[in-house]
Structures are given as structure tokens and as C-alpha cells.
Design an enzyme around this catalytic site. Structure first.
Site, PDB file in Angstrom:
ATOM      1  N   SER A   1       0.877  -1.185   0.000  1.00  0.00           N
ATOM      2  CA  SER A   1       0.000   0.000   0.000  1.00  0.00           C
ATOM      3  C   SER A   1       0.908   1.226   0.000  1.00  0.00           C
ATOM      4  O   SER A   1       1.071   1.911   0.993  1.00  0.00           O
ATOM      5  CB  SER A   1      -0.909  -0.008   1.231  1.00  0.00           C
ATOM      6  OG  SER A   1      -0.155   0.067   2.420  1.00  0.00           O
TER       7      SER A   1
ATOM      8  N   HIS B   1      -3.147  -6.170   2.647  1.00  0.00           N
ATOM      9  CA  HIS B   1      -2.236  -7.184   3.197  1.00  0.00           C
ATOM     10  C   HIS B   1      -2.902  -8.534   3.418  1.00  0.00           C
ATOM     11  O   HIS B   1      -2.295  -9.447   3.987  1.00  0.00           O
ATOM     12  CB  HIS B   1      -1.639  -6.688   4.526  1.00  0.00           C
ATOM     13  CG  HIS B   1      -0.757  -5.482   4.344  1.00  0.00           C
ATOM     14  ND1 HIS B   1      -0.292  -4.747   5.401  1.00  0.00           N
ATOM     15  CD2 HIS B   1      -0.246  -4.907   3.227  1.00  0.00           C
ATOM     16  CE1 HIS B   1       0.463  -3.745   4.944  1.00  0.00           C
ATOM     17  NE2 HIS B   1       0.498  -3.818   3.634  1.00  0.00           N
TER      18      HIS B   1
ATOM     19  N   GLU C   1      -4.553  -2.659   9.284  1.00  0.00           N
ATOM     20  CA  GLU C   1      -3.803  -3.184  10.433  1.00  0.00           C
ATOM     21  C   GLU C   1      -4.471  -2.872  11.769  1.00  0.00           C
ATOM     22  O   GLU C   1      -4.843  -1.729  12.023  1.00  0.00           O
ATOM     23  CB  GLU C   1      -2.381  -2.596  10.458  1.00  0.00           C
ATOM     24  CG  GLU C   1      -1.585  -2.946   9.210  1.00  0.00           C
ATOM     25  CD  GLU C   1      -0.327  -2.092   9.057  1.00  0.00           C
ATOM     26  OE1 GLU C   1       0.276  -1.717  10.073  1.00  0.00           O
ATOM     27  OE2 GLU C   1       0.033  -1.795   7.909  1.00  0.00           O
TER      28      GLU C   1
ATOM     29  N   GLU D   1       1.837  -9.491   7.077  1.00  0.00           N
ATOM     30  CA  GLU D   1       2.674  -9.031   8.185  1.00  0.00           C
ATOM     31  C   GLU D   1       2.562  -9.948   9.392  1.00  0.00           C
ATOM     32  O   GLU D   1       2.959  -9.597  10.501  1.00  0.00           O
ATOM     33  CB  GLU D   1       2.318  -7.586   8.539  1.00  0.00           C
ATOM     34  CG  GLU D   1       2.580  -6.657   7.343  1.00  0.00           C
ATOM     35  CD  GLU D   1       2.423  -5.178   7.655  1.00  0.00           C
ATOM     36  OE1 GLU D   1       1.783  -4.832   8.669  1.00  0.00           O
ATOM     37  OE2 GLU D   1       2.954  -4.371   6.866  1.00  0.00           O
TER      38      GLU D   1
ATOM     39  N   ASP E   1      -3.972   1.032  11.687  1.00  0.00           N
ATOM     40  CA  ASP E   1      -3.571   1.652  10.421  1.00  0.00           C
ATOM     41  C   ASP E   1      -4.641   1.309   9.394  1.00  0.00           C
ATOM     42  O   ASP E   1      -4.578   0.266   8.737  1.00  0.00           O
ATOM     43  CB  ASP E   1      -2.200   1.150   9.937  1.00  0.00           C
ATOM     44  CG  ASP E   1      -1.816   1.799   8.600  1.00  0.00           C
ATOM     45  OD1 ASP E   1      -2.576   2.682   8.124  1.00  0.00           O
ATOM     46  OD2 ASP E   1      -0.772   1.424   8.029  1.00  0.00           O
TER      47      ASP E   1
ATOM     48  N   GLU F   1      -2.899   5.474  12.351  1.00  0.00           N
ATOM     49  CA  GLU F   1      -2.033   5.855  11.227  1.00  0.00           C
ATOM     50  C   GLU F   1      -2.886   5.953   9.969  1.00  0.00           C
ATOM     51  O   GLU F   1      -3.800   5.153   9.779  1.00  0.00           O
ATOM     52  CB  GLU F   1      -0.965   4.761  11.095  1.00  0.00           C
ATOM     53  CG  GLU F   1      -0.034   4.909   9.914  1.00  0.00           C
ATOM     54  CD  GLU F   1       0.837   3.662   9.776  1.00  0.00           C
ATOM     55  OE1 GLU F   1       1.139   2.997  10.796  1.00  0.00           O
ATOM     56  OE2 GLU F   1       1.185   3.326   8.633  1.00  0.00           O
TER      57      GLU F   1
ATOM     58  N   ASP G   1       1.526   8.433   7.239  1.00  0.00           N
ATOM     59  CA  ASP G   1       2.386   7.510   6.483  1.00  0.00           C
ATOM     60  C   ASP G   1       2.375   7.959   5.016  1.00  0.00           C
ATOM     61  O   ASP G   1       3.232   8.730   4.581  1.00  0.00           O
ATOM     62  CB  ASP G   1       1.859   6.081   6.672  1.00  0.00           C
ATOM     63  CG  ASP G   1       2.538   5.053   5.776  1.00  0.00           C
ATOM     64  OD1 ASP G   1       3.547   5.375   5.140  1.00  0.00           O
ATOM     65  OD2 ASP G   1       2.045   3.900   5.711  1.00  0.00           O
TER      66      ASP G   1
ATOM     67  N   LYS H   1       9.753   5.255   7.087  1.00  0.00           N
ATOM     68  CA  LYS H   1      10.133   4.054   6.339  1.00  0.00           C
ATOM     69  C   LYS H   1      11.322   4.419   5.458  1.00  0.00           C
ATOM     70  O   LYS H   1      11.187   5.271   4.565  1.00  0.00           O
ATOM     71  CB  LYS H   1       8.978   3.605   5.450  1.00  0.00           C
ATOM     72  CG  LYS H   1       7.720   3.147   6.189  1.00  0.00           C
ATOM     73  CD  LYS H   1       6.555   3.093   5.211  1.00  0.00           C
ATOM     74  CE  LYS H   1       5.403   2.231   5.722  1.00  0.00           C
ATOM     75  NZ  LYS H   1       4.200   2.399   4.880  1.00  0.00           N
TER      76      LYS H   1
ATOM     77  N   HIS I   1       8.624  -0.941   9.387  1.00  0.00           N
ATOM     78  CA  HIS I   1       8.916  -1.928   8.342  1.00  0.00           C
ATOM     79  C   HIS I   1       8.065  -1.647   7.103  1.00  0.00           C
ATOM     80  O   HIS I   1       7.284  -0.702   7.093  1.00  0.00           O
ATOM     81  CB  HIS I   1       8.596  -3.334   8.877  1.00  0.00           C
ATOM     82  CG  HIS I   1       7.119  -3.557   9.100  1.00  0.00           C
ATOM     83  ND1 HIS I   1       6.552  -4.791   9.221  1.00  0.00           N
ATOM     84  CD2 HIS I   1       6.077  -2.675   9.216  1.00  0.00           C
ATOM     85  CE1 HIS I   1       5.255  -4.667   9.386  1.00  0.00           C
ATOM     86  NE2 HIS I   1       4.939  -3.414   9.400  1.00  0.00           N
TER      87      HIS I   1
ATOM     88  N   SER J   1       5.443  -4.023   4.240  1.00  0.00           N
ATOM     89  CA  SER J   1       4.747  -5.320   4.250  1.00  0.00           C
ATOM     90  C   SER J   1       5.596  -6.393   3.570  1.00  0.00           C
ATOM     91  O   SER J   1       5.491  -7.575   3.899  1.00  0.00           O
ATOM     92  CB  SER J   1       3.375  -5.192   3.588  1.00  0.00           C
ATOM     93  OG  SER J   1       3.474  -4.565   2.327  1.00  0.00           O
TER      94      SER J   1
ATOM     95  N   LYS K   1       6.974  -0.046  14.495  1.00  0.00           N
ATOM     96  CA  LYS K   1       5.913  -0.891  13.936  1.00  0.00           C
ATOM     97  C   LYS K   1       6.628  -1.898  13.051  1.00  0.00           C
ATOM     98  O   LYS K   1       7.229  -1.530  12.041  1.00  0.00           O
ATOM     99  CB  LYS K   1       4.950  -0.022  13.129  1.00  0.00           C
ATOM    100  CG  LYS K   1       3.934  -0.843  12.341  1.00  0.00           C
ATOM    101  CD  LYS K   1       2.884   0.047  11.723  1.00  0.00           C
ATOM    102  CE  LYS K   1       3.047   0.106  10.225  1.00  0.00           C
ATOM    103  NZ  LYS K   1       1.793   0.421   9.506  1.00  0.00           N
TER     104      LYS K   1
HETATM  105  C1  2PG Z   1       1.943   0.565   5.987  1.00  0.00           C
HETATM  106  C2  2PG Z   1       2.901  -0.496   5.557  1.00  0.00           C
HETATM  107  C3  2PG Z   1       3.590  -1.258   6.635  1.00  0.00           C
HETATM  108  P1  2PG Z   1       3.109  -1.269   3.125  1.00  0.00           P
HETATM  109  O1  2PG Z   1       0.975   0.890   5.308  1.00  0.00           O
HETATM  110  O2  2PG Z   1       2.164   1.197   7.012  1.00  0.00           O
HETATM  111  O3  2PG Z   1       2.740  -1.829   7.575  1.00  0.00           O
HETATM  112  O4  2PG Z   1       2.394  -1.302   4.559  1.00  0.00           O
HETATM  113  O5  2PG Z   1       4.537  -1.616   3.333  1.00  0.00           O
HETATM  114  O6  2PG Z   1       2.371  -2.267   2.303  1.00  0.00           O
HETATM  115  O7  2PG Z   1       2.962   0.131   2.593  1.00  0.00           O
HETATM  116 MG    MG Z   2       0.610   2.687   6.807  1.00  0.00          MG
END
Ligand code: 2PG
Ligand code: MG
Length: 419
Positions: free
Chosen positions: A42, A154, A163, A204, A241, A284, A311, A336, A364, A366, A387
Site C-alpha cells: 500500500s 495485506h 492493520e 505481516e 492503520d 495511522e 504515512d 520508512k 517496516h 509489508s 511498527k
Molecule cells: C503501511 C505499511 C507497513 P506497506 O501501510 O504502514 O505496515 O504497509 O509496506 O504495504 O505500505
Molecule cells: Mg501505513
């Protein structure tokens, strides 16, 4: 002696079985640093570009052979001879070699691999662990947000929110937080099985039963906290999230699992309702990346009492974060490394957040590997929260286990961030 002598790179597999970049940086004194690059599902629209080959004959188009060639070709040439202890200079050389704003020419995956492997090599040369190499005084272990129910992009279930996490705020040590999380995870597993749900896990490592509403997930999670002998809210709090960018369609929030659409105002009311009914301390991406009015409205309404983490809306970019700070969006940022593409830029974003009083959650993706760099970064920055998925699947537990070892290594100096 800490001059970069050689850069090697290869394709390895991530936790979803897709190829990703792994880089080795070797210094003149023989020190070797290795890093593997994570990958999101995502993803935010403004993320640094992950270079994929697009060759349908190889890895269904997801190969990263070109990124690997860029790492060992032009990017290696740009950093060879530079001092690995000068991370800012190495990252600046990588950025200018690529020359694009979003690293699309040579690939953020190639660039990040070299950036992180350089930091690791410098730590080896100094003879200290990575977190200490980045900050000799680092001693704060982060509060983990442990993902126990997966939905959204996910998992294959109808759950709109991505999440559902638990944060053991009442733990006294990082290890105790992991133990509490593991206990709730297994209690939840039994409860799901008893209720006739499947107990398969998502990307995850959290469970991915056929829930259709957030209420269903939250009821199971709060019950599992209590059934494990903890008080929800006091010992263990809940974090969400929703990854709302994924279901923001045509100016409204499209809850396909529930089979209804909520306007921005209704979506905010709905989130506020969840905050009243469950011990949720952090959300989030409650709002989509391009719904800045919604972000502002929710921050005004709930920001004083709830952590609202950006995010997709910030993508770990200092300028985007600053715009959000100026515009009154969110009060925390998810960090990230691969959203921005170098360690130096990551640390500068953390600084920008700090100066504005925004909280920081190290995160992290996914798609992960056995690489544990983010565990060290959480301690090195002293950000206080991480996280990194569920307490199952080695790509996730590798980070928890690394933090357990760091806590042991710090001994009496270790401080657990807790609540
Ligand atoms: C998120 C992440 C990690 P992805 O949305 O926060 O949990 O997912 O890495 O798929 O963006
Ligand atoms: Mg996120």
C-alpha cells in the site's frame, strides 16, 4: 581505512517471494556491511521510486536486475573512494549520481541498499553495533506496535482497515512487551479458532479472518487482551492503520467490506466513534494522502488525545512533513527508509518531526527480509516507537529478536519507552 573499496549487489527474495536488492559494501580495512531493501504494497503516491525490470519473462515483471546493475555500476563508481564514516557525503553522492527528485533513474532500491550497507560497514569498522555507531549514547528501546489482525491490501479478507495492532504500554521492558504481545496473539488465535474463523496469517504475520467490519476485529482484540489477563487500555492499548488512501474513491471513503460509502465527515465521525468505544491510542493514515482537509479536520478534533500518524501523506519526506506541520495535519510520522531512499534523508525527516514536536514511529514494509536495520534505527534515533508486524513470521520476529538482544547488550543502561 574506512574508504569504500567495493560494492556488490544481488537479487534475493523478500517475505512475499518477490525479488529485492541486497547490497554488500566492503571498506579498505576489510569491513563488510550488508543490507537488504524492503518493499511496500500500500505505497504512498510520493514515495521514492522502486525500480522494477518489468520483464514479464522474469519474476512476473518484478525483477530488480536493473537496480542491481545500477548499484554495482554507476552508483558504486560514485561512492568508491569515499569515507564510509561520512554517511552524508556518501548519500549526497548517490543522490546526485541518480539526479532525479524521486530516484527513478537508478532506483531508490539500489540507492537505499548502498546507503544502509555503508552505515553497516562503518559500524563494523568502528567495532560497535549499528545503533551505537549512529549514536554512542543511544539507550531507548521502542514501544512496539504489534500487528495481530491484517486486512486491506495485506490480506484476502473483506476487512477495509489494513492493520489492527496492540501496544503493551504497561510493560516495563522491551522483552516484557514482546512476551505480552505473544500471549495475546496466541489467545486471539484460540478465540478465532473457537469461533470458527480461520487462523491463517496475512503479509505481516497477523491473523486474516473473514471479518467485514473494524468492530468485529476490535471486539476480538479487546477480548483477547482481557482473556490474556491484561487490562485493555492500561496494560495494552490498541493502534490502527486503516491505510485510508487505499479506499478513498471519488472524494469519499468506500467501505467495500461493509458495503457502504462514508463521506469525509461521516468517516471522521466513524473514527471518533471507534476512539470512544475502544482503547485506541494511535491511528495511522486515518485519512487518505490527498484528503488534506480531512486530515486537518480530524487532527483538530482528535489530535489532542490521540496519536495521528502520517504515512502515505508524508512518505518520510522532510518537505512533505513540513507542509503537514504548517497545515495542521497529524501529530506524528511513520518513518520508512525506502520511502525516501537514503539514511541521511531518513534522519533529517526524523529531525524535522522532533523540532515540531511530532512523534516518530520507525516502520517496516509489508514486504520484508531478514534485515534488521530498522531495529537499530529505532534505538539510534531514540524515537520511542516501532511498527514491525506480528510476533510471527521470521521477517517480522527478526526485528523483535534484534531489539531483545540490544536491550540485553545495553544492560542497566537500557530504557524502555513504554507509554
Ligand atoms: C503501511 C505499511 C507497513 P506497506 O501501510 O504502514 O505496515 O504497509 O509496506 O504495504 O505500505
Ligand atoms: Mg501505513
Amino acid at each position: 581505512m574506512t574508504v569504500i573499496e567495493a560494492v556488490a549487489a544481488r537479487q534475493i527474495l523478500d517475505s512475499r517471494g518477490n525479488p529485492t536488492v541486497e547490497v554488500d559494501v566492503r571498506l579498505a580495512d576489510g569491513s563488510l556491511g550488508r543490507a537488504a531493501v524492503p518493499s511496500g504494497a500500500s505505497t504512498g503516491a510520493a514515495e521514492a521510486v522502486e525500480l522494477r525490470d518489468g520483464d514479464p519473462e522474469r519474476f512476473h515483471g518484478k525483477g530488480v536486475a536493473n537496480a542491481v546493475a545500477n548499484a554495482t555500476g554507476p552508483l558504486a563508481a560514485a561512492v568508491r573512494g569515499l569515507d564510509a564514516e561520512d554517511q552524508a557525503a556518501v548519500d549526497a553522492a548517490l543522490i546526485s549520481c541518480d539526479g532525479t527528485a524521486d530516484k527513478r533513474r537508478l532506483g531508490a532500491n539500489a540507492i537505499l541498499g548502498i546507503s544502509l550497507a555503508t552505515a553497516r560497514a562503518a559500524a563494523v569498522a568502528r567495532g560497535v553495533p549499528l545503533y551505537r555507531s549512529l549514536d554512542p549514547d543511544a539507550a531507548v528501546l521502542p514501544l512496539p506496535m504489534i500487528n495481530i489482525v491484517n486486512g486491506g491490501a495485506h490480506a484476502d479478507n473483506p476487512l477495509d482497515f489494513q492493520e489492527f495492532m496492540i501496544a503493551p504500554v504497561g510493560a516495563r521492558t522491551f522483552f516484557e512487551a514482546v512476551r505480552m504481545g505473544s500471549e495475546v496473539f496466541h489467545t486471539l488465535r484460540r478465540a478465532l479458532a473457537t469461533a470458527g474463523h480461520n487462523t491463517n496469517v496475512g503479509d505481516e504475520g497477523g491473523f486474516a479472518p473473514q471479518f467485514t467490519t473494524a468492530d468485529e476485529a476490535l471486539t476480538f482484540v479487546t477480548d483477547a487482551i482481557a482473556a490474556s489477563g491484561y487490562e485493555a487500555g492500561r496494560d495494552i492499548a490498541i493502534c490502527l492503520d486503516p491505510a485510508a488512501s487505499e479506499f478513498f474513491k471519488g472524494g469519499a471513503y468506500d467501505y467495500t467490506g461493509e458495503g457502504l460509502s462514508r463521506s469525509v465527515g461521516e468517516h471522521i465521525d466513524y473514527l471518533s466513534g471507534l476512539l470512544r468505544r475502544y482503547p485506541i491510542i494511535s491511528i495511522e493514515d486515518p485519512m487518505a494522502q490527498d484528503d488534506l482537509d480531512g486530515w486537518r479536520a480530524l487532527t483538530e478534533r482528535e489530535g489532542a488525545n490521540t496519536q495521528l500518524v502520517g504515512d502515505d501523506v508524508f512518505c518520510t519526506d522532510a518537505a512533505r512533513l513540513q507542509a503537514g506541520i504548517d497545515g495542521g495535519c497529524a501529530n506524528a510520522i511513520l518513518v520508512k527508509v525506502n520511502q525516501v531512499g537514503t539514511l541521511t534523508e531518513t534522519l533529517s525527516t526524523v529531525d524535522t518531526a522532533r523540532r515540531a514536536g511530532y512523534r516518530v514511529v520507525m516502520s517496516h514494509r509489508s514486504g520484508e527480509t531478514e534485515d534488521t536495520t530498522i531495529a537499530d534505527l529505532a534505538v539510534a534515533t531514540g524515537c520511542g516507537q516501532i511498527k514491525t508486524g506480528s510476533v510471527s513470521r521470521s521477517d517480522r520476529t527478526a526485528k523483535y529478536n534484534r531489539l531483545i538482544r540490544i536491550e540485553e547488550e545495553l544492560g542497566p543502561r537500557a530504557r524502555f519507552a513504554g507509554r
